[in-house]
Design an enzyme around this catalytic site. Structure first.
Site, mmCIF file in Angstrom:
data_model
loop_
_atom_site.group_PDB
_atom_site.id
_atom_site.type_symbol
_atom_site.label_atom_id
_atom_site.label_comp_id
_atom_site.label_asym_id
_atom_site.label_seq_id
_atom_site.Cartn_x
_atom_site.Cartn_y
_atom_site.Cartn_z
ATOM 1 N N HIS A 166 -0.209 4.749 8.369
ATOM 2 C CA HIS A 166 -1.268 4.084 7.946
ATOM 3 C C HIS A 166 -1.570 2.855 8.718
ATOM 4 O O HIS A 166 -0.562 2.066 8.856
ATOM 5 C CB HIS A 166 -1.258 3.534 6.467
ATOM 6 C CG HIS A 166 -2.298 2.553 6.062
ATOM 7 N ND1 HIS A 166 -3.786 2.941 5.927
ATOM 8 C CD2 HIS A 166 -2.239 1.466 5.565
ATOM 9 C CE1 HIS A 166 -4.331 1.645 5.554
ATOM 10 N NE2 HIS A 166 -3.549 0.843 5.400
ATOM 11 N N HIS B 237 -4.515 0.245 10.976
ATOM 12 C CA HIS B 237 -5.892 -0.518 11.039
ATOM 13 C C HIS B 237 -6.377 -0.667 12.484
ATOM 14 O O HIS B 237 -6.597 -1.944 12.910
ATOM 15 C CB HIS B 237 -5.732 -2.074 10.302
ATOM 16 C CG HIS B 237 -5.185 -1.956 9.016
ATOM 17 N ND1 HIS B 237 -4.953 -3.305 8.207
ATOM 18 C CD2 HIS B 237 -5.142 -0.799 8.224
ATOM 19 C CE1 HIS B 237 -4.721 -3.072 7.121
ATOM 20 N NE2 HIS B 237 -4.558 -1.784 6.746
ATOM 21 N N GLU C 117 0.775 -1.112 -0.012
ATOM 22 C CA GLU C 117 -0.062 -0.129 0.276
ATOM 23 C C GLU C 117 1.003 1.177 0.091
ATOM 24 O O GLU C 117 0.392 2.252 0.447
ATOM 25 C CB GLU C 117 -0.957 -0.082 1.111
ATOM 26 C CG GLU C 117 -2.159 -1.054 0.804
ATOM 27 C CD GLU C 117 -3.252 -0.968 2.240
ATOM 28 O OE1 GLU C 117 -4.237 -0.616 1.932
ATOM 29 O OE2 GLU C 117 -2.856 -1.309 3.273
ATOM 30 N N HIS D 254 -11.334 -0.778 6.476
ATOM 31 C CA HIS D 254 -9.895 -0.864 6.308
ATOM 32 C C HIS D 254 -9.109 -0.351 7.563
ATOM 33 O O HIS D 254 -8.502 -1.077 8.252
ATOM 34 C CB HIS D 254 -9.732 -0.221 4.880
ATOM 35 C CG HIS D 254 -8.410 -0.221 4.550
ATOM 36 N ND1 HIS D 254 -7.881 0.234 3.194
ATOM 37 C CD2 HIS D 254 -6.916 -0.907 5.178
ATOM 38 C CE1 HIS D 254 -6.405 0.002 3.286
ATOM 39 N NE2 HIS D 254 -6.030 -0.534 4.263
HETATM 40 ZN ZN LIG Z 1 -4.040 -1.032 4.902
#
Ligand SMILES: [Zn+2]
Length: 241
Positions: A103, A105, A84, A171
């Site tokens: 980033h 989760h 990603e 996500h």
């Molecule tokens: Zn992700």
């Protein structure tokens, strides 16, 4: 353009950021990454190697340099940049003010997104930066896809519309900031806001928004100085854990 000097210290900070996110429940196992821009078109990012042991045990030797096009600059054999990576590269490409990207989760982001809960500015001094995130509104990227291509990341950047945070429904979250330290602090504040949002929904509570006259009393703590103190405390907690 916001960039930091590529140095062992900066790479160590990126690694520490991964450990702080894990210690605070924003990432688990091997999912999630942190980057820092080091030039117009290059960044250092947490990569995965053959000896991968999860975000919680990230060390500076897992942070390597890639270009905004995803090409390895000094990534050694056996290491790969996150699939990603476009989350990081497209934010930096679109916004010169972005010097770092987180980033993650976090479970609260998953629940808030799936339940369609909108974070609202219902608390004040408890966590003023988190309240301000709610006051400004948390943009939602509605597609639960793995953001592995530039065009998907560009859709996310569009959904953010200049905001520094984004809830990726189904996500996780993306947070952009000038520095790694401020990106991590903002990610943790966003997580606080989302956890409160989820818990209030569980309680069936819908408190009113903070009144304008109380809002006017709350100082803007979103300074680099405040972020630095918070970061130092988070790193200190890591050492004691
Ligand atoms: Zn992700």
């Amino acid at each position: 353009m916001t960039a930091q000097t590529d140095s062992p210290e900066l790479r160590a900070t990126v690694a520490t950021a991964c450990r702080v996110l894990a210690a605070n429940g924003l990432v688990e196992g091997i999912l999630g990454h942190v980057s820092a821009r080091v030039a117009d078109d290059e960044l250092v990012v947490r990569c995965r190697g053959e000896d991968e042991r999860g975000l919680r045990r990230t060390h500076p030797g897992e942070v390597w340099r890639v270009s905004l096009d995803g090409a390895a600059v000094d990534v050694p054999d056996g290491f790969t940049a996150p699939s990603e990576l476009p989350i990081h590269t497209e934010l930096m490409r679109a916004r010169p003010d972005v010097g770092a990207v987180v980033h993650a989760h976090p479970p609260a982001a998953l629940l808030a997104g799936l339940a369609g809960l909108e974070p609202r500015p219902v608390f004040g001094a408890y966590n003023i930066p988190a309240m301000r995130l709610a006051f400004d509104g948390v943009p939602v990227f509605p597609r639960p896809v793995l953001i592995t291509r530039r065009e998907l990341a560009a859709e996310m950047v569009d959904a953010m519309a200049g905001a520094d945070v984004c809830l990726l429904r189904g996500h996780g979250i993306t947070v952009a900031a000038p520095t790694v330290e401020s990106a991590v602090v903002a990610a943790i504040n966003l997580n606080v806001l989302l956890e409160v949002t989820v818990q209030l929904a569980r309680l069936g509570a819908r408190p009113p928004a903070v009144a304008a006259r109380d809002l006017a009393e709350l100082p803007d703590l979103g300074s680099a100085f405040n972020d630095r103190m918070t970061w130092q405390a988070l790193v200190a907690e890591l050492g004691e854990a």
